[in-house]
Design an enzyme around this catalytic site. Structure first.
Site, mmCIF file in Angstrom:
data_model
loop_
_atom_site.group_PDB
_atom_site.id
_atom_site.type_symbol
_atom_site.label_atom_id
_atom_site.label_comp_id
_atom_site.label_asym_id
_atom_site.label_seq_id
_atom_site.Cartn_x
_atom_site.Cartn_y
_atom_site.Cartn_z
ATOM 1 N N TYR A 57 0.908 -1.358 -0.035
ATOM 2 C CA TYR A 57 0.029 -0.193 0.051
ATOM 3 C C TYR A 57 0.813 1.123 0.002
ATOM 4 O O TYR A 57 1.559 1.448 0.843
ATOM 5 C CB TYR A 57 -0.916 0.101 1.174
ATOM 6 N N HIS A 87 -2.755 16.639 -2.149
ATOM 7 C CA HIS A 87 -3.333 16.678 -0.997
ATOM 8 C C HIS A 87 -3.304 18.007 -0.390
ATOM 9 O O HIS A 87 -3.711 18.185 0.758
ATOM 10 C CB HIS A 87 -2.643 15.468 -0.046
ATOM 11 N N ASN A 199 1.302 11.274 6.190
ATOM 12 C CA ASN A 199 0.494 10.329 7.042
ATOM 13 C C ASN A 199 0.814 10.341 8.649
ATOM 14 O O ASN A 199 1.626 9.576 9.002
ATOM 15 C CB ASN A 199 0.628 8.743 6.375
ATOM 16 N N ARG A 285 -14.593 28.202 48.343
ATOM 17 C CA ARG A 285 -14.433 27.226 49.230
ATOM 18 C C ARG A 285 -14.225 25.769 48.315
ATOM 19 O O ARG A 285 -13.389 24.977 48.889
ATOM 20 C CB ARG A 285 -15.867 26.770 49.912
ATOM 21 N N PHE A 331 -2.054 6.266 12.347
ATOM 22 C CA PHE A 331 -2.439 7.718 11.839
ATOM 23 C C PHE A 331 -3.952 8.159 12.433
ATOM 24 O O PHE A 331 -4.105 9.413 12.482
ATOM 25 C CB PHE A 331 -2.454 7.676 10.371
ATOM 26 N N GLU A 416 -12.419 5.086 4.319
ATOM 27 C CA GLU A 416 -12.167 5.683 5.759
ATOM 28 C C GLU A 416 -13.400 6.243 6.168
ATOM 29 O O GLU A 416 -13.507 7.313 6.198
ATOM 30 C CB GLU A 416 -10.964 7.003 5.320
#
Length: 510
Positions: A57, A87, A199, A285, A331, A416
């Site tokens: 991956y 990204h 990541n 108090r 992650f 996800e």
């Protein structure tokens, strides 16, 4: 080896003190020999996997939903470049430089552990930016807090490639211009390296590390300031008796009561039960119980953040010693997301009880002092509206304290399907801290002003706090611009001056 001028990065020994030195004091860093060896080993294993065209991956596949798309070795460089460019789509105001520096440091530290398949050369390029104070412009919004802080970390990486913008010597400029100016070359990402860089949880961890550093100051400041208030209202420190705290057993409560007694030692202003009243209101108090619970929350939060500072948070991870690549979910920001919500609630409570003490100070029906702490009231309003400001800030905190971690929106075509929203909680945590700082600053002003109406002696620690404020700000004898008073008081909290001055003479614990 760590010296006074350089901090070695090992991957598993970064402390809050070192973090602050690098982020705030701009101390440079360098990779330790052990870190270089471990990174080289995992990078060699990645190179072997690419050569063998094994399915791994993010190395020989696409990302997220595209994980079933095979990528050839000839496409591997382009894959990593495209990852960073695609990204880098964050929005919102840029993060402060301190948070950006924290992200860079934490990412270097995570990669230095040697499980990410990234070369020392690439990590050194990020260190060069950090050490030369070339700070990527990173938008503050756009992270879901799972798959890491993808968009913010992608923006952090753009300058490594000669893309994006940086802040350098007070100016925002295209990164390629600054790289050319300082003699740095853009790098080419090797297989796995783009994924290894973005990541992770480093934005939310940087935000929360800063929150932890500031929270320490606020929690000690709250004890100091509340001691001043208790004296101004002739409160009863008998409620802080050690036996009372011990039978309940919470460490934060025990510590806070001990702090209060130390601060009030020698005071002529406090009273005994039934001398003026049998018991004080809760905001006086119950200082040990409320401040103490927030201290306990702080210590738990600090433990989680310190663990995350030295964690490996990308995917997949390379274990060359056993010849395996293991995909998982390090992650995922859930540990930090929960802490962000917990810590901001704990600090909002410090503001809540502080505002209630301020109300008791300015309200003549509760204090027995001149209304709004000013002689000649009517013509002058005194500190009337400061309580309004405190009330506004604590109300705003209540909105900010809605937990971000209870929300999740699926992403990447439902691959996800659970995310932490930790970055949102962490950003809101710092907002709560900023508001709480100002609420405490307002109580500080009002408590010191209330003491102008007595000639009796303050306690050992509270006297230092009173004198410190009066060095910068005279008593209020007629109306003046209130925001300036708040700014002066806030600076004494913000720069740790109040805590440092008091703790030189009084042993306060957190």
């Amino acid at each position: 080896m760590t010296t006074d001028k350089t901090i070695d990065i090992h991957g598993d020994e970064l402390t809050l003190e070192q973090y602050s030195a690098v982020v705030h004091d701009r101390v440079p860093v360098q990779l330790s020999p052990k870190a270089i060896q471990k990174m080289s080993s995992s990078k060699a294993h990645v190179d072997h996997l690419v050569k063998e065209e094994q399915t791994v991956y993010g190395v020989t596949t696409g990302f997220g939903k595209f994980s079933d798309h095979f990528i050839t070795s000839e496409q591997s460089h382009e894959l990593q470049l495209n990852l960073i460019k695609s990204h880098a789509c964050g929005v919102g105001e840029p993060l402060p430089e301190e948070i950006v520096r924290g992200m860079m440091l934490l990412r270097v530290n995570a990669l230095a552990k040697g499980y990410s398949g990234i070369s020392p050369r690439t990590v050194q390029a990020l260190i060069s930016l950090l050490n030369q104070q070339i700070h990527p412009i990173i938008p503050s919004q756009g992270s879901l807090g799972a798959s890491g802080d993808l968009a913010p970390l992608a923006h952090m990486c753009l300058p490594l490639l000669g893309l994006g913008e940086v802040s350098f010597r007070g100016q925002i400029r295209p990164s390629i211009q600054v790289l050319n100016e300082v003699g740095l070359e853009p790098i080419q990402l090797e297989p796995k390296e783009g994924l290894a860089l973005i990541n992770g949880t480093q934005m939310m961890c940087s935000l929360l590390t800063e929150a932890i550093i500031q929270a320490r100051t606020l929690l000690l400041s709250a004890d100091i300031i509340s001691a001043l208030t208790l004296e101004a209202l002739q409160g009863i420190p008998h409620a802080f008796h050690p036996l009372l705290q011990q039978v309940r057993g919470h460490q934060g409560q025990i510590t806070t009561a001990k702090n209060m007694l130390a601060l009030l030692d020698g005071s002529e202003l406090t009273t005994q039960p039934a001398e003026k009243r049998v018991q004080d209101a809760y905001s006086l108090r119950c200082i040990p119980q409320v401040h103490g619970a927030s201290k306990d929350a702080y210590h738990y939060s600090m433990h989680v953040v310190e663990t995350e500072m030295n964690a490996v948070t990308d995917n997949p991870l390379i274990f060359p010693e056993i010849g395996q690549v293991i995909s998982g979910g390090n992650f995922h920001g859930q540990p930090l997301a929960l802490v962000a919500d917990f810590l901001k609630i704990a600090l909002a409570e410090i503001a809540n009880i502080s505002e209630r003490r301020t109300e008791r100070l300015v309200n003549p029906q509760l204090s027995g002092l001149p209304a709004f702490l000013i002689q000649n009231g009517g013509l002058h309003s005194g500190y009337m509206i400061l309580q309004y400001v405190a009330a506004s800030l604590v109300s705003e905190n209540k909105v900010l304290c809605h937990p971000a971690s209870v929300d999740s929106i699926p992403s990447s075509a439902n691959q996800e399907d659970h995310v932490s929203m930790g970055s949102i909680g962490a950003r809101k945590c710092l907002e709560v801290i900023e508001n709480t700082k100002k609420v405490l600053a307002i109580e500080y002003l009002c408590a010191a002003q209330a003491l102008e109406f007595t000639t009796k002696k303050c306690g050992r620690g509270s006297h230092i706090a009173y004198q410190l404020l009066r060095e910068s700000l005279p008593p209020l004898t007629e109306d003046r611009e209130g925001y300036k008073d708040i700014e002066i008081s806030t600076k004494l909290l913000q720069h740790n001056t109040l805590v440092n001055e008091v703790t030189r003479k009084v042993d306060l614990q957190l």
